[in-house]
Design a protein around this motif. Sequence first.
Motif, PDB file in Angstrom:
ATOM      1  N   ILE A 132       0.827  -1.216   0.000  1.00 38.28           N
ATOM      2  CA  ILE A 132       0.000   0.000   0.000  1.00 38.28           C
ATOM      3  C   ILE A 132       0.858   1.262   0.000  1.00 38.28           C
ATOM      4  CG2 ILE A 132      -1.865  -1.189   1.223  1.00 38.28           C
ATOM      5  CD1 ILE A 132      -1.029   0.416   3.726  1.00 38.28           C
ATOM      6  N   ARG A 133       2.172   1.108  -0.173  1.00 36.74           N
ATOM      7  CA  ARG A 133       3.103   2.227  -0.232  1.00 36.74           C
ATOM      8  C   ARG A 133       3.108   3.046   1.058  1.00 36.74           C
ATOM      9  NH1 ARG A 133       6.618   1.272  -4.368  1.00 36.74           N
ATOM     10  NH2 ARG A 133       5.477   0.138  -5.970  1.00 36.74           N
ATOM     11  N   TYR A 134       3.092   2.361   2.187  1.00 38.56           N
ATOM     12  CA  TYR A 134       3.235   3.044   3.468  1.00 38.56           C
ATOM     13  C   TYR A 134       4.607   3.705   3.484  1.00 38.56           C
ATOM     14  CZ  TYR A 134       2.834   3.723   8.542  1.00 38.56           C
ATOM     15  OH  TYR A 134       2.733   4.262   9.796  1.00 38.56           O
ATOM     16  N   PRO A 135       4.708   4.964   3.945  1.00 33.46           N
ATOM     17  CA  PRO A 135       5.991   5.683   3.875  1.00 33.46           C
ATOM     18  C   PRO A 135       7.143   4.884   4.472  1.00 33.46           C
ATOM     19  CG  PRO A 135       4.239   7.162   4.548  1.00 33.46           C
ATOM     20  CD  PRO A 135       3.637   5.793   4.521  1.00 33.46           C
ATOM     21  N   ARG A 136       8.185   4.718   3.687  1.00 32.15           N
ATOM     22  CA  ARG A 136       9.308   3.888   4.119  1.00 32.15           C
ATOM     23  C   ARG A 136       9.980   4.402   5.397  1.00 32.15           C
ATOM     24  NH1 ARG A 136      11.952   0.424   0.592  1.00 32.15           N
ATOM     25  NH2 ARG A 136      11.316   1.724  -1.169  1.00 32.15           N
ATOM     26  N   PRO A 137      10.224   5.726   5.529  1.00 38.19           N
ATOM     27  CA  PRO A 137      10.858   6.200   6.770  1.00 38.19           C
ATOM     28  C   PRO A 137      10.020   5.923   8.017  1.00 38.19           C
ATOM     29  CG  PRO A 137      11.012   7.868   5.053  1.00 38.19           C
ATOM     30  CD  PRO A 137      10.082   6.813   4.550  1.00 38.19           C
ATOM     31  N   LEU A 138       8.688   6.088   7.891  1.00 40.08           N
ATOM     32  CA  LEU A 138       7.812   5.791   9.031  1.00 40.08           C
ATOM     33  C   LEU A 138       7.871   4.313   9.370  1.00 40.08           C
ATOM     34  CD1 LEU A 138       4.476   7.824   8.655  1.00 40.08           C
ATOM     35  CD2 LEU A 138       6.131   7.883  10.540  1.00 40.08           C
ATOM     36  N   PHE A 139       7.796   3.476   8.343  1.00 39.47           N
ATOM     37  CA  PHE A 139       7.847   2.036   8.588  1.00 39.47           C
ATOM     38  C   PHE A 139       9.163   1.654   9.246  1.00 39.47           C
ATOM     39  CE2 PHE A 139       9.088  -2.274   7.503  1.00 39.47           C
ATOM     40  CZ  PHE A 139       7.995  -2.986   7.942  1.00 39.47           C
ATOM     41  N   ALA A 140      10.277   2.214   8.752  1.00 38.33           N
ATOM     42  CA  ALA A 140      11.588   1.872   9.313  1.00 38.33           C
ATOM     43  C   ALA A 140      11.681   2.278  10.780  1.00 38.33           C
ATOM     44  CB  ALA A 140      12.685   2.556   8.493  1.00 38.33           C
ATOM     45  N   GLY A 141      11.126   3.444  11.116  1.00 38.68           N
ATOM     46  CA  GLY A 141      11.174   3.891  12.511  1.00 38.68           C
ATOM     47  C   GLY A 141      10.377   2.993  13.434  1.00 38.68           C
TER      48      GLY A 141
END
Length: 206
Positions: A132-141
């Motif tokens: 769903i293209r969840y923001p990568r930086p948010l996911f990584a955090g």
Amino acid sequence: MDAVLHLVEVVMASPWLYVLLFAVVAADSVFPVFPGETVVITAGAYAVAQESPHALVLIPVTMAAALSGDLIAHHVGRGAGPVTRLLRARRAGDKLLTWAENGLNTRGGALIVTARFIPGGRTATSIASGMIRYPRPLFAGFALLAATAWALYNVGIGMAGGLLFRERPLLGVVLGIALALVLSWLIERIRSGRETRSRVLQSTTS
């Protein structure tokens, strides 16, 4: 039984243990058939029972492996464009992706962290977040927070079992695995209950 115990002791004392642990934990995030929790809990128990592996090395290696695996699963989801389009074209698949999208957008952090403690749940959540293209930086955090909590918990319960059964560390491993399974069950029950209450509330207000 003695042969099994001897084999486990040899593996736990090997300098290659950290490489093996990293590979299994990372792979477990993408393919949940790998025994990630079991390996970490066993290593935690032996960190107390025979002081090898070393806990101060074991914890960061476990954290890095869990984070790497989750990021790989997220990347796999991002590369699954044709599968995503195929699911969107079907009612059940579109409903599933919409649920994942709503859940990640409204409570992404909580979902990512709690899913890490559910075998299979972390794989589904990480891959869905990529689809769903969840923001990568948010996911990584959030994945870093989840990996840290997961590593501390599993190494911790392994070490607790090792302290209780210092002379018979495999019993400590069994206790740790049992505790991990109970926690996973409780988290899943709480998550399922909240979803049920949310659906009921939505149906009554609509």
